[in-house]
Scaffold this motif. Structure first.
Motif, PDB file in Angstrom:
ATOM      1  N   GLY A   1       0.953  -1.315  -0.175  1.00  0.00           N
ATOM      2  CA  GLY A   1       0.028   0.019   0.165  1.00  0.00           C
ATOM      3  C   GLY A   1       0.802   1.253  -0.078  1.00  0.00           C
ATOM      4  O   GLY A   1       0.386   2.285  -0.462  1.00  0.00           O
ATOM      5  N   ILE A   2       1.949   1.363   0.533  1.00  0.00           N
ATOM      6  CA  ILE A   2       3.045   2.456   0.640  1.00  0.00           C
ATOM      7  C   ILE A   2       3.469   2.721  -0.820  1.00  0.00           C
ATOM      8  O   ILE A   2       3.208   3.980  -1.335  1.00  0.00           O
ATOM      9  CB  ILE A   2       4.271   2.024   1.397  1.00  0.00           C
ATOM     10  CG1 ILE A   2       3.641   1.889   2.721  1.00  0.00           C
ATOM     11  CG2 ILE A   2       5.163   3.056   1.273  1.00  0.00           C
ATOM     12  CD1 ILE A   2       5.006   1.386   3.521  1.00  0.00           C
ATOM     13  N   PHE A   3       3.688   1.703  -1.598  1.00  0.00           N
ATOM     14  CA  PHE A   3       4.333   1.995  -3.132  1.00  0.00           C
ATOM     15  C   PHE A   3       2.680   2.209  -3.862  1.00  0.00           C
ATOM     16  O   PHE A   3       3.038   3.278  -5.206  1.00  0.00           O
ATOM     17  CB  PHE A   3       4.848   0.769  -3.463  1.00  0.00           C
ATOM     18  CG  PHE A   3       6.070   0.581  -2.601  1.00  0.00           C
ATOM     19  CD1 PHE A   3       7.276   1.433  -2.746  1.00  0.00           C
ATOM     20  CD2 PHE A   3       6.335  -0.262  -1.560  1.00  0.00           C
ATOM     21  CE1 PHE A   3       8.480   1.326  -1.958  1.00  0.00           C
ATOM     22  CE2 PHE A   3       7.258  -0.289  -0.777  1.00  0.00           C
ATOM     23  CZ  PHE A   3       8.413   0.258  -1.170  1.00  0.00           C
ATOM     24  N   THR A   4       1.816   1.709  -3.752  1.00  0.00           N
ATOM     25  CA  THR A   4       0.734   2.139  -4.717  1.00  0.00           C
ATOM     26  C   THR A   4       0.211   3.525  -4.550  1.00  0.00           C
ATOM     27  O   THR A   4      -0.348   4.199  -5.447  1.00  0.00           O
ATOM     28  CB  THR A   4      -0.372   1.062  -4.434  1.00  0.00           C
ATOM     29  OG1 THR A   4      -0.911   1.311  -3.128  1.00  0.00           O
ATOM     30  CG2 THR A   4      -0.260  -0.392  -4.450  1.00  0.00           C
ATOM     31  N   HIS A   5       0.352   3.904  -3.318  1.00  0.00           N
ATOM     32  CA  HIS A   5       0.107   5.530  -3.167  1.00  0.00           C
ATOM     33  C   HIS A   5       1.241   6.402  -3.924  1.00  0.00           C
ATOM     34  O   HIS A   5       0.783   7.629  -4.200  1.00  0.00           O
ATOM     35  CB  HIS A   5       0.458   5.803  -1.750  1.00  0.00           C
ATOM     36  CG  HIS A   5       0.039   7.283  -1.248  1.00  0.00           C
ATOM     37  ND1 HIS A   5      -1.145   7.721  -1.090  1.00  0.00           N
ATOM     38  CD2 HIS A   5       0.786   8.242  -0.731  1.00  0.00           C
ATOM     39  CE1 HIS A   5      -0.872   9.100  -0.813  1.00  0.00           C
ATOM     40  NE2 HIS A   5      -0.161   9.126  -0.606  1.00  0.00           N
ATOM     41  N   VAL A   6       2.016   5.947  -4.272  1.00  0.00           N
ATOM     42  CA  VAL A   6       3.346   6.872  -4.989  1.00  0.00           C
ATOM     43  C   VAL A   6       2.889   6.940  -6.373  1.00  0.00           C
ATOM     44  O   VAL A   6       3.093   5.954  -7.240  1.00  0.00           O
ATOM     45  CB  VAL A   6       4.690   6.414  -4.558  1.00  0.00           C
ATOM     46  CG1 VAL A   6       5.825   7.268  -5.179  1.00  0.00           C
ATOM     47  CG2 VAL A   6       5.046   6.238  -3.166  1.00  0.00           C
ATOM     48  N   SER A   7       2.876   8.106  -6.940  1.00  0.00           N
ATOM     49  CA  SER A   7       2.770   8.419  -8.512  1.00  0.00           C
ATOM     50  C   SER A   7       4.362   8.044  -8.874  1.00  0.00           C
ATOM     51  O   SER A   7       5.216   8.366  -8.780  1.00  0.00           O
ATOM     52  CB  SER A   7       2.341   9.664  -8.659  1.00  0.00           C
ATOM     53  OG  SER A   7       0.997   9.814  -8.288  1.00  0.00           O
ATOM     54  N   GLY A   8       4.423   7.150 -10.080  1.00  0.00           N
ATOM     55  CA  GLY A   8       5.571   7.033 -10.914  1.00  0.00           C
ATOM     56  C   GLY A   8       5.998   5.799 -10.627  1.00  0.00           C
ATOM     57  O   GLY A   8       7.160   5.044 -11.254  1.00  0.00           O
ATOM     58  N   ILE A   9       5.391   4.977  -9.755  1.00  0.00           N
ATOM     59  CA  ILE A   9       5.949   3.538  -9.356  1.00  0.00           C
ATOM     60  C   ILE A   9       4.839   2.643  -9.712  1.00  0.00           C
ATOM     61  O   ILE A   9       3.477   2.593  -9.248  1.00  0.00           O
ATOM     62  CB  ILE A   9       6.414   3.323  -7.924  1.00  0.00           C
ATOM     63  CG1 ILE A   9       7.529   4.288  -7.864  1.00  0.00           C
ATOM     64  CG2 ILE A   9       6.472   2.046  -7.567  1.00  0.00           C
ATOM     65  CD1 ILE A   9       8.021   4.035  -6.167  1.00  0.00           C
ATOM     66  N   LYS A  10       5.403   1.378 -10.318  1.00  0.00           N
ATOM     67  CA  LYS A  10       4.322   0.376 -10.550  1.00  0.00           C
ATOM     68  C   LYS A  10       4.414  -0.723  -9.687  1.00  0.00           C
ATOM     69  O   LYS A  10       5.603  -0.891  -9.047  1.00  0.00           O
ATOM     70  CB  LYS A  10       4.631  -0.288 -11.921  1.00  0.00           C
ATOM     71  CG  LYS A  10       4.298   0.901 -13.303  1.00  0.00           C
ATOM     72  CD  LYS A  10       4.485   0.509 -14.551  1.00  0.00           C
ATOM     73  CE  LYS A  10       4.006   1.338 -15.409  1.00  0.00           C
ATOM     74  NZ  LYS A  10       4.335   1.118 -16.788  1.00  0.00           N
ATOM     75  N   THR A  11       3.501  -1.550  -9.398  1.00  0.00           N
ATOM     76  CA  THR A  11       3.578  -2.550  -8.153  1.00  0.00           C
ATOM     77  C   THR A  11       2.988  -3.576  -8.735  1.00  0.00           C
ATOM     78  O   THR A  11       1.683  -3.815  -9.095  1.00  0.00           O
ATOM     79  CB  THR A  11       2.744  -1.940  -7.049  1.00  0.00           C
ATOM     80  OG1 THR A  11       3.192  -0.817  -6.393  1.00  0.00           O
ATOM     81  CG2 THR A  11       2.820  -2.987  -5.765  1.00  0.00           C
ATOM     82  N   VAL A  12       3.631  -4.840  -8.657  1.00  0.00           N
ATOM     83  CA  VAL A  12       3.373  -6.251  -9.313  1.00  0.00           C
ATOM     84  C   VAL A  12       3.558  -7.139  -8.290  1.00  0.00           C
ATOM     85  O   VAL A  12       4.524  -7.411  -7.585  1.00  0.00           O
ATOM     86  CB  VAL A  12       4.514  -6.398 -10.377  1.00  0.00           C
ATOM     87  CG1 VAL A  12       3.993  -7.796 -10.966  1.00  0.00           C
ATOM     88  CG2 VAL A  12       4.146  -5.299 -11.502  1.00  0.00           C
ATOM     89  N   ILE A  13       2.512  -8.049  -7.978  1.00  0.00           N
ATOM     90  CA  ILE A  13       2.525  -9.336  -7.120  1.00  0.00           C
ATOM     91  C   ILE A  13       1.828 -10.434  -7.965  1.00  0.00           C
ATOM     92  O   ILE A  13       0.815 -10.677  -8.049  1.00  0.00           O
ATOM     93  CB  ILE A  13       1.863  -9.023  -5.898  1.00  0.00           C
ATOM     94  CG1 ILE A  13       2.132  -7.652  -5.340  1.00  0.00           C
ATOM     95  CG2 ILE A  13       1.888 -10.113  -4.926  1.00  0.00           C
ATOM     96  CD1 ILE A  13       1.244  -7.257  -4.134  1.00  0.00           C
ATOM     97  N   PRO A  14       2.904 -11.489  -8.138  1.00  0.00           N
ATOM     98  CA  PRO A  14       2.309 -12.637  -8.923  1.00  0.00           C
ATOM     99  C   PRO A  14       1.870 -13.746  -8.061  1.00  0.00           C
ATOM    100  O   PRO A  14       1.971 -13.559  -6.591  1.00  0.00           O
ATOM    101  CB  PRO A  14       3.584 -13.187  -9.622  1.00  0.00           C
ATOM    102  CG  PRO A  14       4.771 -12.543  -8.652  1.00  0.00           C
ATOM    103  CD  PRO A  14       4.367 -11.293  -8.162  1.00  0.00           C
ATOM    104  N   SER A  15       0.999 -14.648  -8.456  1.00  0.00           N
ATOM    105  CA  SER A  15       0.592 -15.880  -7.492  1.00  0.00           C
ATOM    106  C   SER A  15       1.190 -17.110  -7.983  1.00  0.00           C
ATOM    107  O   SER A  15       0.628 -18.110  -7.327  1.00  0.00           O
ATOM    108  CB  SER A  15      -0.990 -15.626  -7.518  1.00  0.00           C
ATOM    109  OG  SER A  15      -1.627 -15.967  -8.814  1.00  0.00           O
ATOM    110  N   THR A  16       1.614 -17.171  -9.356  1.00  0.00           N
ATOM    111  CA  THR A  16       1.902 -18.504  -9.703  1.00  0.00           C
ATOM    112  C   THR A  16       3.205 -18.568 -10.596  1.00  0.00           C
ATOM    113  O   THR A  16       3.692 -17.433 -10.876  1.00  0.00           O
ATOM    114  CB  THR A  16       0.767 -18.873 -10.899  1.00  0.00           C
ATOM    115  OG1 THR A  16       0.911 -17.914 -12.242  1.00  0.00           O
ATOM    116  CG2 THR A  16      -0.595 -18.940 -10.222  1.00  0.00           C
TER     117      THR A  16
END
Length: 347
Positions: free
Chosen positions: A145-160
């Motif tokens: 959540g800290i990084f999704t708040h920051v404009s200019g950064i992408k946030t990726v989380i895989p599950s497989t």
């Protein structure tokens, strides 16, 4: 947009760790500007062995160990990116990333905008995150959540494993800074969230057959894990497997959406699903207050209000420091998810 398979080759059964290693190997082989760096990533191959064998194959100039200084690791990566390289720094655990926040927020995220496009920071910060392995407060946090708040950064989380490789390749090829959080609880296999149930092997799992060559999964494209009509469940990372297990055990006709990337977010897929089912449950491991689920709830409320048949619900971690001895009570498990599903369907 669909998943893009480029230069298709044979597939192999992989764990998530192996798929991440394969992605790094493929990209280092294709692009001499890709650099891997971090604490113990070289000779040792990383604490989880995600970088095993890469230094031996590509040399110490392209895969190298750094001092224990997260701010320095990310600061150097920003400079490398501005110079024209594509660094892939590893932060050994997501809990260690906080000393690097200034470099990520004030430098990497703003570089393209601040320089009017003259400089970019094409860096992919890999880091294991989340709990479930009794790592305690300094090895188990979920700070997405800290990084999704920051404009200019992408946030990726895989599950497989399949998603991990395709998304990591896409992140490395992207020209903006990306935080790539890896759910360490499912590095070697999925699990259903029960305290006394070990993670299953990835062997035989539908998403463990991974192309050995280059392919990419576009950032910003969610995955429908299973289609359904009764309610929509939004989740990512480890929670995808916990939710899937609960829905199957309950026999609920749930549509499970694996977000895969939080920023950019596939809001069209979310909206289409909730408009169809009329009900929505959000599940994530991070703290409830100001967690990414709050943003999802707001978006669904804004876009799907007149289609909702029940209040939107969340199952999350609690608003407490991450407990060591009570980790599995904190971890969103089958009991709490089952209760939330039952309540939504009764409303």
């Amino acid at each position: 947009m669909t998943d893009t398979l480029i230069d298709p080759e044979a597939t192999a059964q992989m764990t998530m760790i192996q798929a991440i290693n394969s992605a790094l190997d493929v990209m280092m082989g294709r692009d001499p500007d890709v650099i891997v760096m971090g604490e113990d990533v070289g000779f040792f191959g990383g604490v989880f062995r995600a970088t095993a064998g890469l230094q031996q194959k590509y040399g110490k100039n392209r895969v190298f160990d750094t001092p224990i200084t997260e701010c320095g690791i990310i600061g150097v990566a920003v400079g490398m990116g501005a110079y024209g390289l594509r660094p892939v720094p590893e932060i050994q655990f997501a809990d260690y990333i906080y000393p690097a926040l200034d470099q990520l927020v004030s430098e990497a995220a703003r570089l393209r905008y601040r320089s009017a496009g003259e400089f970019i920071a094409p860096m992919t910060v890999r880091s294991p995150f989340g709990g479930g392995i009794f790592g305690g407060q300094t090895h188990s946090q979920s700070p997405e959540g800290i990084f999704t708040h920051v404009s200019g950064i992408k946030t990726v989380i895989p599950s497989t494993p399949y998603d991990a490789k395709g998304l990591l390749i896409a992140a490395i090829e992207d020209s903006d800074p990306t935080i790539f959080f890896e759910p360490k609880r499912i590095y070697n296999g999925p699990f259903d969230g029960h305290y006394d149930t070990p993670a299953r092997s990835w062997a035989g799992h539908r998403d463990a057959q991974v192309p050995t060559g280059h392919y990419r999964i576009p950032l910003g494209k969610a995955r429908t894990v299973r289609a359904g009509e009764a309610l929509t469940i939004l989740c990512y990372g480890t929670m995808v497997h916990v939710v899937e297990g609960v829905a199957a055990a309950m026999g609920v006709d749930a549509e499970i959406i694996d977000l895969r990337t939080l920023v950019p977010l596939d809001i069209d897929a979310i909206e289409a699903s909730v408009r169809k089912t009329g009900r929505c449950l959000i599940v994530h491991e991070a703290t409830r207050t100001s967690g990414f689920g709050a943003e999802l709830l707001s978006l669904v409320q804004e876009r799907c209000f007149y289609h909702l048949e029940a209040p939107i619900a969340r199952v999350t971690g609690f608003d407490t420091p991450y407990p060591h001895s009570l980790e599995w009570a904190y971890f969103p498990g089958p009991v709490r998810i089952r209760e939330a599903i039952s309540k939504i369907l009764k409303d």
